[in-house]
Design a protein around this motif. Sequence first.
Motif, short mmCIF file in Angstrom:
data_model
loop_
_atom_site.label_atom_id
_atom_site.label_comp_id
_atom_site.label_asym_id
_atom_site.label_seq_id
_atom_site.Cartn_x
_atom_site.Cartn_y
_atom_site.Cartn_z
N PRO A 33 2.77 5.36 -0.35
CA PRO A 33 1.46 5.15 -0.98
C PRO A 33 0.49 4.47 -0.04
O PRO A 33 0.87 3.94 1.00
CB PRO A 33 1.80 4.21 -2.14
CG PRO A 33 2.91 3.37 -1.58
CD PRO A 33 3.72 4.28 -0.68
N TYR A 36 -1.87 -1.39 -1.65
CA TYR A 36 -2.41 -1.84 -2.93
C TYR A 36 -2.39 -0.76 -4.01
O TYR A 36 -2.81 -1.00 -5.13
CB TYR A 36 -3.84 -2.39 -2.80
CG TYR A 36 -3.98 -3.53 -1.84
CD1 TYR A 36 -3.26 -4.71 -2.03
CD2 TYR A 36 -4.80 -3.44 -0.74
CE1 TYR A 36 -3.36 -5.75 -1.14
CE2 TYR A 36 -4.92 -4.49 0.17
CZ TYR A 36 -4.19 -5.64 -0.04
OH TYR A 36 -4.29 -6.68 0.84
N ALA A 37 -1.92 0.44 -3.67
CA ALA A 37 -1.92 1.52 -4.66
C ALA A 37 -0.55 1.58 -5.33
O ALA A 37 0.32 2.31 -4.91
CB ALA A 37 -2.25 2.85 -4.00
N SER A 388 2.80 -5.31 -1.02
CA SER A 388 1.66 -6.04 -1.58
C SER A 388 1.63 -7.44 -0.98
O SER A 388 2.62 -7.91 -0.43
CB SER A 388 1.71 -6.09 -3.11
OG SER A 388 2.91 -6.69 -3.55
N GLU A 409 -3.19 -7.34 -6.76
CA GLU A 409 -2.64 -6.08 -7.24
C GLU A 409 -2.07 -6.20 -8.65
O GLU A 409 -2.14 -5.26 -9.45
CB GLU A 409 -1.54 -5.62 -6.28
CG GLU A 409 -0.83 -4.35 -6.71
CD GLU A 409 0.37 -4.07 -5.82
OE1 GLU A 409 1.23 -3.29 -6.26
OE2 GLU A 409 0.46 -4.61 -4.71
N GLY A 477 4.12 3.93 -7.96
CA GLY A 477 3.18 4.72 -8.75
C GLY A 477 3.87 5.45 -9.89
O GLY A 477 4.91 5.03 -10.40
N TYR A 512 -1.36 7.47 -7.98
CA TYR A 512 -1.70 6.06 -7.80
C TYR A 512 -3.12 5.81 -8.30
O TYR A 512 -4.02 6.62 -8.05
CB TYR A 512 -1.62 5.67 -6.32
CG TYR A 512 -0.29 5.98 -5.70
CD1 TYR A 512 0.81 5.15 -5.92
CD2 TYR A 512 -0.13 7.10 -4.89
CE1 TYR A 512 2.04 5.44 -5.34
CE2 TYR A 512 1.10 7.40 -4.32
CZ TYR A 512 2.18 6.57 -4.55
OH TYR A 512 3.39 6.86 -3.98
N SER A 514 -6.86 4.60 -8.41
CA SER A 514 -7.86 4.35 -7.38
C SER A 514 -8.71 3.13 -7.67
O SER A 514 -9.45 2.66 -6.80
CB SER A 514 -8.78 5.57 -7.24
OG SER A 514 -9.56 5.73 -8.43
N TRP A 532 -7.32 8.55 -10.45
CA TRP A 532 -6.06 8.39 -9.74
C TRP A 532 -6.07 9.36 -8.56
O TRP A 532 -6.79 10.36 -8.55
CB TRP A 532 -4.86 8.71 -10.65
CG TRP A 532 -4.61 7.67 -11.72
CD1 TRP A 532 -5.46 7.28 -12.70
CD2 TRP A 532 -3.41 6.92 -11.91
NE1 TRP A 532 -4.87 6.33 -13.50
CE2 TRP A 532 -3.61 6.10 -13.04
CE3 TRP A 532 -2.18 6.88 -11.25
CZ2 TRP A 532 -2.63 5.22 -13.51
CZ3 TRP A 532 -1.20 6.01 -11.71
CH2 TRP A 532 -1.43 5.19 -12.82
N ARG A 533 -5.24 9.06 -7.56
CA ARG A 533 -5.07 9.95 -6.42
C ARG A 533 -3.60 10.27 -6.25
O ARG A 533 -2.72 9.47 -6.59
CB ARG A 533 -5.60 9.31 -5.13
CG ARG A 533 -7.12 9.21 -5.08
CD ARG A 533 -7.76 10.54 -4.71
NE ARG A 533 -9.22 10.51 -4.86
CZ ARG A 533 -10.03 11.43 -4.38
NH1 ARG A 533 -9.54 12.45 -3.69
NH2 ARG A 533 -11.33 11.36 -4.59
N TRP A 555 -2.81 6.83 4.08
CA TRP A 555 -4.24 6.52 4.16
C TRP A 555 -5.00 7.53 5.02
O TRP A 555 -6.21 7.69 4.86
CB TRP A 555 -4.44 5.10 4.70
CG TRP A 555 -4.05 4.95 6.15
CD1 TRP A 555 -2.80 4.74 6.64
CD2 TRP A 555 -4.92 4.99 7.27
NE1 TRP A 555 -2.83 4.65 8.01
CE2 TRP A 555 -4.12 4.79 8.43
CE3 TRP A 555 -6.29 5.16 7.43
CZ2 TRP A 555 -4.66 4.77 9.71
CZ3 TRP A 555 -6.83 5.13 8.71
CH2 TRP A 555 -6.02 4.93 9.83
#
Length: 618
Positions: A33, A36-37, A388, A409, A477, A512, A514, A532-533, A555
Motif C-alpha cells: 500500500p 498511511y493507506a 505507520s 492514521e 486495506g 485503501y 484516500s 478509495w484507491r 506510490w
Amino acid sequence: MVRLSVPRQALLALAGPAFASTTQAALYSTPCPAIYAGLPAPSQLSTLGKDYIAAATNSTQLQFLAASNGLAPYGTYTSNTTAFAVEVFSVTANESLFTFNYDPPGLVDAHTIGVNTIAMDTVFRLGSVSKLWTTYIFLVAAGDRSWNDPITKYVPELAQLAASLSDQGAVDHVEWESVTVGSLASQLGGIARDAAFSPSLQSALGTVGLPNAGGFNQSTCGDERMMLPCNRTAFFEDFPQQRPIFESYISPAYSNAAFQILAYALENITGTAMADLFDKHLVQPLNLTGTYYTVPPADVTANGMIPYNTTASWWNAEALDEAPAGGYFSTLDDMRKVTTAIMNSTQLPPVLTRRWLKPHAFLTNPRAAVGAPWEITRAPDSPGAPVSWMYTKAGDLGMYSSMVALVPELGIGFNVLSAGTDTTNTVRVVSDILAETWVPQIRAAALAEASASYIGVYTDVTTNSSITVVANSSLPGLSVTDWTYGGVSVLALLGEFEGINTTYQAIHVQLYPSGLKQVSASGNSSEVEVGWRATFQALPAASDSGPFSANCIAWEVVSQLVYGGVALDEFLFTVESSTGNAVSLSPRVLAQTQTRSQQAAKRSEAHRVGKMERRWVA
C-alpha cells in the motif's frame, strides 16, 4: 434482465497495460500500500470497538503493575518515588479511552507542598513538550510562509551578527543567513543546544584542572540550575560564543536555544510578546484552565504535583526567555484539548496540519525521524498492517518528564506526565506499554468497523456485474476477492494477461481510503461519497533481496493508467452519513454503480482477529 456482453479483448486492453507495468516493477511478496493507506480510523469505539478498548485497558493495568514489580518486558521504574498520570484518547470518536494515575507512597510522605492524589487537573511541568506547543502557536499566529526565510530576516541581533562575521570562517561561526526559520523548528539549524556556560561542568571539570579552552567562565546571568541567560540582551551576548555543530540542513542536532530564537522571530512577525501569544492563541481559544507560560502563581502550587519541594523539584525554576523551549506547565485535561485541536485542525487549515505532520529529516535509527519538532517513531507493527508512524514529543526538566504521542492514521493519541526521582525512565516504560498495547487493539477495532461498514457483495443486475469486498487481518486495506463485469471475471483476465505461473502465484486487488469525501452527487444529503484507491498486484513466489528489487512502489503507480479521464484504480463508496455503512460501490472507470446486496464473511474475520488480539494482550 439485460446482460451486457463484454469482449475479452476489451477488458484486457482496459486493464492490461497498467497492470503489466505495475507487476514488472514491484516484485514485492505482500500487497504493497501507499504509506498511511490502511483503513479508516475507527469512530465507533464505544460500540463496535468496546471489546478492544476493554482488552487494552485490562492489559495496560496489568503491565503497569508488572513494571512496578520489575517484571515488564520494556523495563521497570522506581515506583515508590515517581508519580505518573496517563490518558489515551480518540480524536475520531471524540472521547477519552483510558486514564490512569499513580500516587507513589514515597512522594506522598516526603513532599511538603502540592497534591497527594493526582487528578486530570493536577499541574505538572512539561519540559520540552513546550517546543511542540511553541511551534503550534507559531503556525496558528503566522502560518508557515516564513519557514524558508533566513532567521536573520526576523531577528535583528542575528542580522547584525551575520554582517559582523561575514569574513569569518564557517567552522568557528554560525552562518546565520543560511539558518532558516523552518530549520530551527525542525532541529536542522546546526546550532548549539544551550547557553555557553554550564555552572555544573565548570565546577566538575574546573576543579580537576582541565584547561578552559574557550575562556568563557561565567554566565551573563540566569538561574544556575537551568543555565539560562535572563533576558534577550544577555542571550545574544552568551549564546553566539559557541561554534556551529553542522551546516544547516546537514543533520538534526537538538537545540533548546533554537526555540528561544524561534519565539523572538514570532514576536517580530506579529508585534506581540510571546507570553501574550501563548494566552491569545492557546489558553483562551482552547479554554485551558491549568496551563501556564511560566511558573504559576503561588495559589496554583496547592494543585501542583511537586516532588519534595518547589526548589528540589525545579517547580519554581524560571525558564525566562527560554520558556518556549521548556518552561510551560499544564494538566492532562488541557493536554488532551491541545492535542485534539492539533489533530482536528481546529485552529489550522487542514492542509497546514498535514504539512506539519511530516518528517523533515531521517535519523540513524531506521525506525525514527525528526519533524518540526516531532520526534517520529514507527508505530508497533501488526500482521498485515501498513507501516505507520507515531508523532511524539518528549520533555524533561528537573524532576519532571512528559510525553505527547499521536497516531494520525488511527485517530488516537496519548499523553503522559510524570514527577519524581525516575521520571525519564518511567515515561519511556509507560509509553512503550501504551503504544504496544493500544495500537494493535485500535487497529483491530478499525478492522471490525471497516468490516461492518464496507465488506459485502456489490452488484449491478442490469450489466451482470459484481464485486466482492472482504476484510482480512493478514492483508492491509480491504481485499477484492471476486470481480465480474458483464459476467466475465476481471481477476481472471488480469491473471491471463499477466501469465500466472511459478513466478507469480496470485493477483491481489486491495482497496485503501484516500481520505477524500464529498456530498453525494445524487443530492441525497444523508449520504456521503468516500474515495478509495486500488492496487493491482501479482505477487511473486518470493521477494528479491536487493535494495531496488524488494521495493514497495505503490506510490509510483497510483492513477498510472487513465481511460477517458478516469483512473483504473479509482473506486467510490457511497456511505450513509448516520451509520457509516456503505450502500453502493462504483469502479469509476466502468461508469457504473453496484449496490451492496449482502455482507461477505459476516465480519467473521474481523471478530476472529479481535479475539486473537485480546487473547495476546491478556
